[in-house]
Design a protein around this motif. Sequence first.
Motif, PDB file in Angstrom:
ATOM      1  N   PHE A  23       1.070  -0.792  -0.166  1.00  0.00           N
ATOM      2  CA  PHE A  23       0.158   0.237   0.248  1.00  0.00           C
ATOM      3  C   PHE A  23       0.685   0.648  -0.072  1.00  0.00           C
ATOM      4  CE2 PHE A  23       0.779  -1.166   4.243  1.00  0.00           C
ATOM      5  CZ  PHE A  23       1.371  -0.842   5.189  1.00  0.00           C
ATOM      6  N   THR A  24       0.010   2.301  -0.177  1.00  0.00           N
ATOM      7  CA  THR A  24       0.788   3.816   0.032  1.00  0.00           C
ATOM      8  C   THR A  24       0.574   3.995   1.195  1.00  0.00           C
ATOM      9  OG1 THR A  24       1.276   3.725  -2.495  1.00  0.00           O
ATOM     10  CG2 THR A  24       1.290   5.691  -1.331  1.00  0.00           C
ATOM     11  N   LEU A  25       1.487   5.222   1.898  1.00  0.00           N
ATOM     12  CA  LEU A  25       0.836   6.447   3.015  1.00  0.00           C
ATOM     13  C   LEU A  25       1.636   7.178   2.751  1.00  0.00           C
ATOM     14  CD1 LEU A  25      -0.100   5.677   5.511  1.00  0.00           C
ATOM     15  CD2 LEU A  25       2.810   6.310   6.549  1.00  0.00           C
ATOM     16  N   LYS A  26       0.093   8.329   3.163  1.00  0.00           N
ATOM     17  CA  LYS A  26       0.028   9.778   2.127  1.00  0.00           C
ATOM     18  C   LYS A  26       0.573  11.004   3.259  1.00  0.00           C
ATOM     19  CE  LYS A  26      -3.552   8.751  -0.194  1.00  0.00           C
ATOM     20  NZ  LYS A  26      -4.884   8.684  -0.600  1.00  0.00           N
ATOM     21  N   ASP A  27       0.149  11.763   3.119  1.00  0.00           N
ATOM     22  CA  ASP A  27       0.590  12.749   4.019  1.00  0.00           C
ATOM     23  C   ASP A  27      -0.653  13.529   3.905  1.00  0.00           C
ATOM     24  OD1 ASP A  27       1.334  15.510   5.429  1.00  0.00           O
ATOM     25  OD2 ASP A  27       3.348  14.372   5.695  1.00  0.00           O
ATOM     26  N   GLU A  28      -1.072  14.064   5.218  1.00  0.00           N
ATOM     27  CA  GLU A  28      -2.974  14.420   5.041  1.00  0.00           C
ATOM     28  C   GLU A  28      -2.541  15.397   4.600  1.00  0.00           C
ATOM     29  OE1 GLU A  28      -4.788  11.539   7.703  1.00  0.00           O
ATOM     30  OE2 GLU A  28      -4.260  13.370   7.898  1.00  0.00           O
ATOM     31  N   ALA A  80       3.244  14.561  -0.674  1.00  0.00           N
ATOM     32  CA  ALA A  80       4.034  13.105  -0.031  1.00  0.00           C
ATOM     33  C   ALA A  80       3.189  12.011   0.462  1.00  0.00           C
ATOM     34  CB  ALA A  80       5.267  14.093   1.256  1.00  0.00           C
ATOM     35  N   CYS A  81       3.999  11.071  -0.061  1.00  0.00           N
ATOM     36  CA  CYS A  81       4.304   9.670   0.532  1.00  0.00           C
ATOM     37  C   CYS A  81       4.908   8.851   0.174  1.00  0.00           C
ATOM     38  CB  CYS A  81       2.889   9.297  -0.703  1.00  0.00           C
ATOM     39  SG  CYS A  81       3.302   9.191  -2.560  1.00  0.00           S
ATOM     40  N   ILE A  82       4.835   7.181   0.382  1.00  0.00           N
ATOM     41  CA  ILE A  82       6.408   6.660   0.197  1.00  0.00           C
ATOM     42  C   ILE A  82       5.307   5.509   0.272  1.00  0.00           C
ATOM     43  CG2 ILE A  82       5.779   6.260   2.710  1.00  0.00           C
ATOM     44  CD1 ILE A  82       9.129   6.479   2.789  1.00  0.00           C
ATOM     45  N   ASP A  83       5.920   4.143  -0.783  1.00  0.00           N
ATOM     46  CA  ASP A  83       5.528   2.974  -1.013  1.00  0.00           C
ATOM     47  C   ASP A  83       5.453   1.768   0.796  1.00  0.00           C
ATOM     48  OD1 ASP A  83       4.593   3.557  -3.129  1.00  0.00           O
ATOM     49  OD2 ASP A  83       6.645   2.766  -4.150  1.00  0.00           O
ATOM     50  N   CYS A  84       4.389   1.577   1.271  1.00  0.00           N
ATOM     51  CA  CYS A  84       4.937   0.576   1.935  1.00  0.00           C
ATOM     52  C   CYS A  84       4.633  -1.416   2.049  1.00  0.00           C
ATOM     53  CB  CYS A  84       4.112   1.036   3.476  1.00  0.00           C
ATOM     54  SG  CYS A  84       4.284   2.692   3.453  1.00  0.00           S
TER      55      CYS A  84
END
Length: 491
Positions: A83-88, A92-96
């Motif tokens: 999944f992807t974790l997104k900054d609200e 910005a985001c990062i693959d997890c």
Amino acid sequence: MQRRESGPALSFHGASVPDDVAGYQPLGSSYPARPEAPDEPEVISVAALDQRLRRVVEGASQDVRVLGEVGGFRLHASGHAYFTLKDEREDACIDCVMYKTASPRARKLLADGARVVLIGRATVYVPRGKLQFSVSDVRPAGRGALLEALERLKQKLAGEGVFAAERKRALPVDPAVIGVVTSGSGAAIHDIVTVSYRRGAPRILLARATVQGPGAAQSMARALDQLARVPEVEVVILGRGGGSAEDLSAFNDEALVRKVASFPVPVVSAVGHEVDVTLTDLAADARAATPSQAAEMLVADRMERRMQLRHLYIRIARATRAAIERRRAVVDRLARSIGSPADVLAARQQKLDELTSKLERAQERATSRRKEELAELERRLAARHPRAVIAGARAATGTLEVRLVAAERRRVERLRTTLGRHAARLDALSPLGVLARGYAIATTASGRAVRDAKEVAVGEAITVRVHEGQIRAEVTAVLESAPDAGGGDNG
């Protein structure tokens, strides 16, 4: 690097899609070549570079806690979760990745739109040279802000009736011109054209638009405006060939959703992602799971139609022959029951003659009866002639007048006799009659009749009324009356 599309914004497509997409520009092609160094530097492989990057990242990274919103969650058959974790608040985001060795409790907390705190460390996935965050545990942190905003927008539009079923229009049957809003280089337009021309021969009008990334919603809105200016367009397909939840975010734009809902012709939403339902899916007049299915919904299959027409032709021919045979049997049966037309006409003529004779006799009887009724009415009318009525009334009036005078006289005599009798009785009872016989009435000054000697005092003025006139007197003495020994007045 993002692709650049060239050519006109609208183009008609035949059996194949024209390739008018510009190529890619090589990375760093605009920079001058590096001068050769006297000593050759070390040359390493890509795998070696990825290994070095991994050691650097993992060496400088420890277990950290990261807050963000989950998006594009996929659970692989191997048990690993990606999944992807997104900054609200920032872009910005990062693959997890969370491997199957993590606890099932932590895996249950992961879902698109979930706001979580991830515990893990950064690493580099060597086969792809991709920076990712390896998750060891998950803590809940509430619902994601992006998902909450999407839910609020969904409720707002639903409250305004944008998604109401009663406003959705029926799709046209076998449209001649189909508008398509999608990328000119994606698989969606190829699938639509391929399916459409395999099933029929419609004209496909493509309005190229960016369907992913910044400005995608505005690009699709402009493409819809272009198609709205083409009066030949009967229906529009809006969509793309699938993607993650982040890739489909443009289809949740409020302005685009409202434009789809108010578009002048029916719109079919074909995003190509059965799991995620976008707001344009809800606002469109129909939803297709894929662009190919959208084409199947709009374009009728020519071979299937030919077979249906063939079956219908056979059924109609059989039904027609059966109906003709039934009608022929009925005609034959009626012809046998009717017999010779001349005999039928003769019998009907005889019946007509009998009815004519009955009608003439009935008419004569009716005429005779009306004449008798008319004569009776004339006799009655003559008896009620005004002269005869006046003469009879005059004769009756004379007799009634004599009777009235005689009756009036008798009534007057009766009343006179009764009046005399009542007058005599009244005169006998009148106090004036008593006064005429020599009696008198004494009254006080207030007019009250004196009945007892005790009612007056000596010296009091009284009035004595006799038959003719009144006498004013003064009481000189009050005497009590002696009992009446004689039992009455003798004189």
